[in-house]
Design a protein around this motif. Structure first.
Motif, PDB file in Angstrom:
ATOM      1  N   VAL A 107       0.805  -1.211   0.038  1.00 38.73           N
ATOM      2  CA  VAL A 107      -0.075  -0.134  -0.168  1.00 38.73           C
ATOM      3  C   VAL A 107       0.919   1.235  -0.041  1.00 38.73           C
ATOM      4  O   VAL A 107       1.895   1.147   0.407  1.00 38.73           O
ATOM      5  N   GLU A 108       0.612   2.219  -0.657  1.00 37.14           N
ATOM      6  CA  GLU A 108       1.258   3.607  -0.605  1.00 37.14           C
ATOM      7  C   GLU A 108       0.526   4.336   0.195  1.00 37.14           C
ATOM      8  O   GLU A 108      -0.437   4.737   0.315  1.00 37.14           O
ATOM      9  N   VAL A 119      -9.002  -4.096  -4.236  1.00 36.48           N
ATOM     10  CA  VAL A 119      -8.640  -5.244  -4.574  1.00 36.48           C
ATOM     11  C   VAL A 119      -9.653  -6.335  -4.788  1.00 36.48           C
ATOM     12  O   VAL A 119     -10.047  -6.929  -5.928  1.00 36.48           O
ATOM     13  N   ILE A 120     -10.634  -6.316  -3.873  1.00 36.04           N
ATOM     14  CA  ILE A 120     -11.538  -7.368  -3.662  1.00 36.04           C
ATOM     15  C   ILE A 120     -12.802  -6.845  -4.629  1.00 36.04           C
ATOM     16  O   ILE A 120     -13.540  -7.594  -5.496  1.00 36.04           O
ATOM     17  N   PRO A 141      -5.303  -3.380  -8.491  1.00 28.63           N
ATOM     18  CA  PRO A 141      -5.630  -2.028  -8.498  1.00 28.63           C
ATOM     19  C   PRO A 141      -4.577  -0.753  -8.486  1.00 28.63           C
ATOM     20  O   PRO A 141      -4.538  -0.034  -9.442  1.00 28.63           O
ATOM     21  N   ARG A 142      -3.578  -1.506  -7.870  1.00 28.31           N
ATOM     22  CA  ARG A 142      -2.539  -0.371  -7.677  1.00 28.31           C
ATOM     23  C   ARG A 142      -1.623  -0.176  -9.272  1.00 28.31           C
ATOM     24  O   ARG A 142      -1.324   1.028  -9.636  1.00 28.31           O
ATOM     25  N   LEU A 143      -1.445  -1.164  -9.532  1.00 27.18           N
ATOM     26  CA  LEU A 143      -0.663  -1.253 -11.140  1.00 27.18           C
ATOM     27  C   LEU A 143      -1.595  -0.635 -12.181  1.00 27.18           C
ATOM     28  O   LEU A 143      -1.129   0.225 -13.034  1.00 27.18           O
ATOM     29  N   HIS A 144      -2.926  -1.238 -11.990  1.00 25.68           N
ATOM     30  CA  HIS A 144      -4.033  -0.703 -12.979  1.00 25.68           C
ATOM     31  C   HIS A 144      -3.932   1.092 -12.845  1.00 25.68           C
ATOM     32  O   HIS A 144      -4.019   1.625 -14.030  1.00 25.68           O
ATOM     33  N   ARG A 145      -3.992   1.364 -11.782  1.00 23.52           N
ATOM     34  CA  ARG A 145      -4.037   2.832 -11.435  1.00 23.52           C
ATOM     35  C   ARG A 145      -2.905   3.561 -12.145  1.00 23.52           C
ATOM     36  O   ARG A 145      -2.892   4.642 -12.762  1.00 23.52           O
ATOM     37  N   LYS A 146      -1.730   3.083 -11.928  1.00 21.84           N
ATOM     38  CA  LYS A 146      -0.305   3.563 -12.504  1.00 21.84           C
ATOM     39  C   LYS A 146      -0.515   3.569 -14.054  1.00 21.84           C
ATOM     40  O   LYS A 146      -0.031   4.574 -14.515  1.00 21.84           O
ATOM     41  N   ARG A 147      -1.077   2.566 -14.591  1.00 19.55           N
ATOM     42  CA  ARG A 147      -0.976   2.517 -16.015  1.00 19.55           C
ATOM     43  C   ARG A 147      -1.897   3.848 -16.611  1.00 19.55           C
ATOM     44  O   ARG A 147      -1.729   4.400 -17.453  1.00 19.55           O
TER      45      ARG A 147
END
Ligand SMILES: [Zn+2]
Lengths: 501, 99
Positions: A120-121, A199-200, A322-328
């Protein structure tokens, strides 16, 4: 009750090191319950979604719901857990009427998923939260307490129980203790629950709504005096029903524990309840012998042995984290970290994504969701996704602007209608007559009228005082009720007066 | 040595909300001790090559599909209840303070 003066938070984190831990329960969105075919829809009349299995009637035999097991394995995989090759359900025995069987079918020492993590960030820094276990159990019924206060004989208090919720699959996700986060502990707790929710949600296995109870969180907190290595006694805070409350509860509990430790009072391992109104925690019930659950393997359910090929298949089909998805998305949408953070905080990621998929540009989609619609959601204290406009409608609205049929002001009026449920933007534009006046004949007439009505202004413009055209633009906008494009009107005025813009 | 003490029986009775008299405690402790001692003898014959088992049939993964099956009506559900009110089971309140 207590006269203790609470120390300031900065003092607390200067003198103590917090260790937190989180237990999160997620109600799965399966059509049926965990061990029987009863429906799970919310809001039915009491005790109308029950059967001999979930009422624990003699002779009834439970059979696990494959979809719930699959969902749990997917959650485990998304949290980087190992999936058990073989495990069992267990009976957790306790005497309380929220379970008609006198036990809850749960998992004990053989959870379905173990040893994972979730990154988590927090303030631009990555914190790895280790996951101890993810297991499957069943939800309890709902109890309603009556008596005493309603004028019955003293002590004759009773509970009314609805078992519609009893037996709905419930996934419990437990973190390992999280040390070393210092002053950021409350933020880490909140960031973890937020990320877990995302995530869920991305797995599409639960609607994970904290305010509706489909996601519930218990927060463990302890303090260690600075310089010491042995962790302090922890308390467990329940009744934490929003992301904001997760943060507040950790902070409040840290301050409370510090105030006791400061004067040499020991912390009791106990269950506390978060108070939404005051923002502090209060001691909960002390259930005598509560921890003596006498777990044993559930004899009515055979062991689970998830097939390795099945698990591999589920793993391969997981959506992007979700974290990677947001980054993209941030790169695609060309946003700064700060701008992306506003999108995330507004709960607009998926909405903007869907609006772009429906044909809008990233800038157009972001403008409406973070502007007008976010403002409305904020004012009404509701989630952006429930504000009343859909991504498709927002995309259509932006398209009308791009086509020059709506200007900004008119588009806002149309959006008003969309939120009020009047129909699609195009329908509302037509029905309310909000389209930009682009018919040059009508516009030219309006311009000529304005020139005729303001001969002084017209003369100034003819003399080269082009800036004076603003007054005539205003007059035309007034007669067209704002439905003209100001730039077009200006050009038209100048050309009618024979002046170069 | 007894496999179960009188205190343990009293503790289990309390957890199960069973009102057991002092005299019954003596009787039950003795009876349970016989049962536990008998069952414990299985441990004598179970060698290390016999894994402990919780189920008598060698089955795993008995699941059902996520399909709704009609259950009981509210009336049916409450028909065996000692007491009911407003479509709900009515039971004595257990704890003073509710979570
Ligand atoms: Zn049922």
């Amino acid at each position: 009750m207590t006269t203790t003066v609470l120390p300031p938070y900065d003092d607390v984190v200067a003198r103590y090191e917090p260790v937190i831990g989180l237990e999160t329960h997620v109600e799965l969105g399966t059509k049926t319950k965990m061990f029987c075919g009863c429906p799970t829809e919310f809001g039915a009349e009491p005790n109308t979604q029950v059967c001999p299995v979930c009422l624990g009637l003699p002779g009834a035999l439970p059979v696990p719901n494959r979809a719930a097991i699959e969902a749990t394995i997917r959650i485990g995989l998304a949290l980087n857990c190992s999936i058990a090759e073989w495990c069992r359900f267990a009976r957790k025995n306790y005497f309380y009427p929220d379970m008609p069987k006198n036990f809850q079918t749960s998992q004990y020492d053989e959870p379905l998923c173990v040893d994972g993590y979730l990154d988590v960030e927090v303030d631009g820094e990555m914190v790895r939260v280790e996951i101890e276990r993810v297991h499957l159990e069943e939800d309890t019924g709902k109890t309603l307490h009556v008596g005493g206060a309603t004028g019955r004989i003293h002590g004759a208090t009773e509970s009314l129980v609805d078992y519609n919720r009893a037996g709905i699959p419930l996934v419990e996700i437990v973190t390992k203790p999280i040390p070393g986060t210092g002053a950021k502990a409350p933020l880490v707790a909140r960031a973890y629950v937020t990320e877990l929710r995302d995530v869920i949600r991305s797995l599409n296995v639960s609607d994970v709504r904290m305010e509706q109870g489909s996601m519930r969180c218990d927060v463990n907190t302890s303090l260690t005096p600075a310089g010491q290595t042995e962790w302090g006694t922890r308390t467990e805070t329940k009744n934490v029903n929003s992301l904001r409350s997760v943060e507040r509860a950790v902070r409040a509990e840290m301050i409370r524990q510090a105030s006791l430790l400061d004067v040499g009072t020991r912390i009791f391992q106990e269950t506390r309840h978060f108070q939404e109104d005051t923002g502090d925690t209060r001691a909960g019930r002390s259930k005598e012998e509560a921890t003596d659950y006498r777990y044993f393997p559930e004899p009515d359910l055979v062991p689970m042995a998830p097939d390795a090929a099945w698990v591999a298949e589920l793993k391969a089909a997981l959506p992007e984290a979700p974290r990677l998805h947001r980054k993209r998305l941030q790169e695609q949408w060309d946003l700064t970290d700060q701008d992306m953070q506003s999108v995330v905080n507004a709960g607009a990621v998926e909405l903007i994504e869907a609006t772009i998929a429906a044909g809008a540009t990233a800038a157009g989609a972001r403008k409406w969701w973070l502007g007008e619609l976010a403002r409305r959601a904020n004012e009404e204290g509701i989630e952006l996704s429930t504000v009343g406009a859909t991504p498709a409608q927002v995309a259509e609205l932006q398209q009308l602007v791009d086509e020059g049929k709506l200007n900004d002001k008119l588009a806002r009026a149309v959006l008003e209608g969309v939120v009020a449920g009047e129909g699609s933007p195009r329908e509302i534009m037509t029905a309310r007559g909000l389209e930009v006046v682009s018919d040059t004949g009508a516009l030219t007439a309006a311009v000529d009228d304005a020139i005729a009505a303001n001969p002084d202004v017209a003369a100034k413009i003819r003399d080269g005082k082009v800036a004076a055209a603003g007054a005539l633009v205003g007059a035309v906008m007034k007669t067209t009720r704002g439905q003209a494009d100001a730039k077009t009107v200006r050009e038209l005025i100048l050309s009618r007066l024979g002046v170069e813009g | 040595m007894a496999a179960i003490s009188r205190e343990e029986v009293a503790h289990l009775a309390r957890l199960s909300r069973l009102a057991v008299t002092e005299q019954e405690l003596d009787v039950f402790a003795g009876q349970l001790d016989v049962i536990l001692q008998s069952v414990a003898r299985i441990g004598d014959v179970a060698a290390t090559d016999i894994p402990p088992t919780s189920h008598s049939v060698p089955l795993t993964n008995v699941f059902r599909d996520d399909v709704v099956v009609p259950g009981l009506s509210q009336e049916g559900a409450l028909s065996g209840a000692p007491d009911a009110e407003d479509g709900r089971f009515r039971v004595p309140r257990i704890l003073d303070e509710e979570a």
